[in-house]
Design a protein around this motif. Structure first.
Motif, PDB file in Angstrom:
ATOM      1  N   LYS A 105      -3.688  -2.833   3.253  1.00 56.39           N
ATOM      2  CA  LYS A 105      -3.068  -2.157   2.085  1.00 56.39           C
ATOM      3  C   LYS A 105      -4.074  -1.131   1.715  1.00 56.39           C
ATOM      4  CE  LYS A 105      -2.201  -2.991  -2.828  1.00 56.39           C
ATOM      5  NZ  LYS A 105      -3.246  -2.130  -3.464  1.00 56.39           N
ATOM      6  N   LEU A 106      -5.244  -1.175   1.865  1.00 62.48           N
ATOM      7  CA  LEU A 106      -5.971  -0.188   1.613  1.00 62.48           C
ATOM      8  C   LEU A 106      -6.122   1.079   2.445  1.00 62.48           C
ATOM      9  CD1 LEU A 106      -8.550   1.147  -0.313  1.00 62.48           C
ATOM     10  CD2 LEU A 106     -10.235  -0.212   1.057  1.00 62.48           C
ATOM     11  N   ALA A 107      -6.098   0.519   3.664  1.00 61.17           N
ATOM     12  CA  ALA A 107      -5.892   1.554   4.653  1.00 61.17           C
ATOM     13  C   ALA A 107      -4.609   2.364   4.679  1.00 61.17           C
ATOM     14  CB  ALA A 107      -5.948   0.751   6.133  1.00 61.17           C
ATOM     15  N   ASN A 159      -5.207   4.631   1.743  1.00 60.64           N
ATOM     16  CA  ASN A 159      -6.241   5.886   1.929  1.00 60.64           C
ATOM     17  C   ASN A 159      -5.417   7.105   2.896  1.00 60.64           C
ATOM     18  OD1 ASN A 159      -8.251   4.945   0.517  1.00 60.64           O
ATOM     19  ND2 ASN A 159      -9.108   4.031   2.354  1.00 60.64           N
ATOM     20  N   LEU A 160      -4.781   6.583   3.866  1.00 58.76           N
ATOM     21  CA  LEU A 160      -3.924   7.499   4.954  1.00 58.76           C
ATOM     22  C   LEU A 160      -2.886   8.166   3.919  1.00 58.76           C
ATOM     23  CD1 LEU A 160      -3.227   5.164   7.735  1.00 58.76           C
ATOM     24  CD2 LEU A 160      -4.163   7.613   7.876  1.00 58.76           C
ATOM     25  N   SER A 161      -2.137   7.643   2.893  1.00 56.25           N
ATOM     26  CA  SER A 161      -1.305   8.068   2.123  1.00 56.25           C
ATOM     27  C   SER A 161      -1.929   9.323   1.303  1.00 56.25           C
ATOM     28  CB  SER A 161      -0.527   7.312   1.179  1.00 56.25           C
ATOM     29  OG  SER A 161       0.558   7.731   0.271  1.00 56.25           O
ATOM     30  N   LYS A 162      -3.153   9.074   0.800  1.00 56.41           N
ATOM     31  CA  LYS A 162      -3.669  10.168  -0.065  1.00 56.41           C
ATOM     32  C   LYS A 162      -4.112  11.297   0.758  1.00 56.41           C
ATOM     33  CE  LYS A 162      -6.010   6.617  -3.208  1.00 56.41           C
ATOM     34  NZ  LYS A 162      -7.256   5.996  -3.608  1.00 56.41           N
ATOM     35  N   GLY A 217       0.847  -1.085   0.201  1.00 56.11           N
ATOM     36  CA  GLY A 217       0.096   0.082  -0.063  1.00 56.11           C
ATOM     37  C   GLY A 217       0.732   1.240   0.092  1.00 56.11           C
ATOM     38  N   GLY A 218       2.098   1.000   0.114  1.00 57.43           N
ATOM     39  CA  GLY A 218       3.069   2.313   0.049  1.00 57.43           C
ATOM     40  C   GLY A 218       3.496   3.125   1.337  1.00 57.43           C
TER      41      GLY A 218
END
Length: 215
Positions: free
Chosen positions: A201-203, A206-209, A33-34
């Protein structure tokens, strides 16, 4: 690592909070997720298990070039060949850690009060640290032995005091992430927001966004 690169989502692990996936799977999914950093925090486990976990996570993160930091334990950091260590006010002094780990290691220090910051700069006006961690920004169940929460105004205050990157931790989630970055944090350290997520991964994404919507 260039100190200016301390930014993004910073995962602090907590095995009891990994309710949907194993710790290793949470870390792997967060990497996909980065996530920018992973700190292995083990308050209760024995040293041998701690080291085995550190080595395992190091292998998971290596293909992603994501640094692994060890909470408190310099010996585990050295033995696992982790990229750095995160220290609190009562841990081994950070300058001793710098001597042992060298210039390339990432070393962060938690500040629980403004007095912690003043004590730091009185003894080391230009500390050889990679970041300062504001702890906690908001009240949280995952950090029960800390002082009064800094709040957003506390993050802004520290930003005005130092050129070091600021990592914010404590009660941070998707709904307040942008506000914390806007207040002056460079990186957001989260525990339950990723560890307890059904989709780590999605969490992380979303935080990164939320971070990039402000930066």
């Amino acid at each position: 690592m260039n100190r200016k690169q301390i930014r993004g989502v910073y995962l602090v692990t907590d095995r009891p909070l990994c309710i949907h996936h194993s710790l290793e799977e949470v870390v792997r999914l967060a990497a996909l997720g980065g996530v920018s950093f992973v700190q292995l925090r083990e308050k209760e486990t024995d040293s041998r298990t701690f080291l085995e976990l550190a080595k395992h996570l190091k292998k998971i993160l290596k293909p992603f070039s994501i640094p692994l930091l060890i909470n408190d334990r310099l010996d585990i950091c050295l033995a696992a060949e982790a990229e750095g260590v995160h220290l609190g006010q009562t841990d081994l002094p950070w300058w001793e850690a710098r001597k042992l780990l060298g210039e390339k290691a990432i070393i962060g220090l938690s500040l629980e009060t403004k007095e912690d910051y003043f004590s730091l700069i009185q003894t080391h006006p230009k500390p050889e640290l990679d970041y300062l961690a504001v702890s906690p920004v908001f009240d949280t169940d995952t950090k029960t032995n800390t002082k009064e929460a800094w709040g957003l105004t506390g993050v802004t205050w520290l930003k005005k005091q130092t050129n070091l990157p600021i990592v914010a931790i404590g009660g941070i989630k998707e709904s307040n992430a942008a506000d914390v970055i806007q207040a002056g944090a460079n990186s957001l350290a989260v525990v339950s927001a990723i560890c307890s997520a059904k989709d780590p991964k999605l969490a992380t994404e979303n935080l990164s966004k939320k971070i990039h919507s402000v930066v």
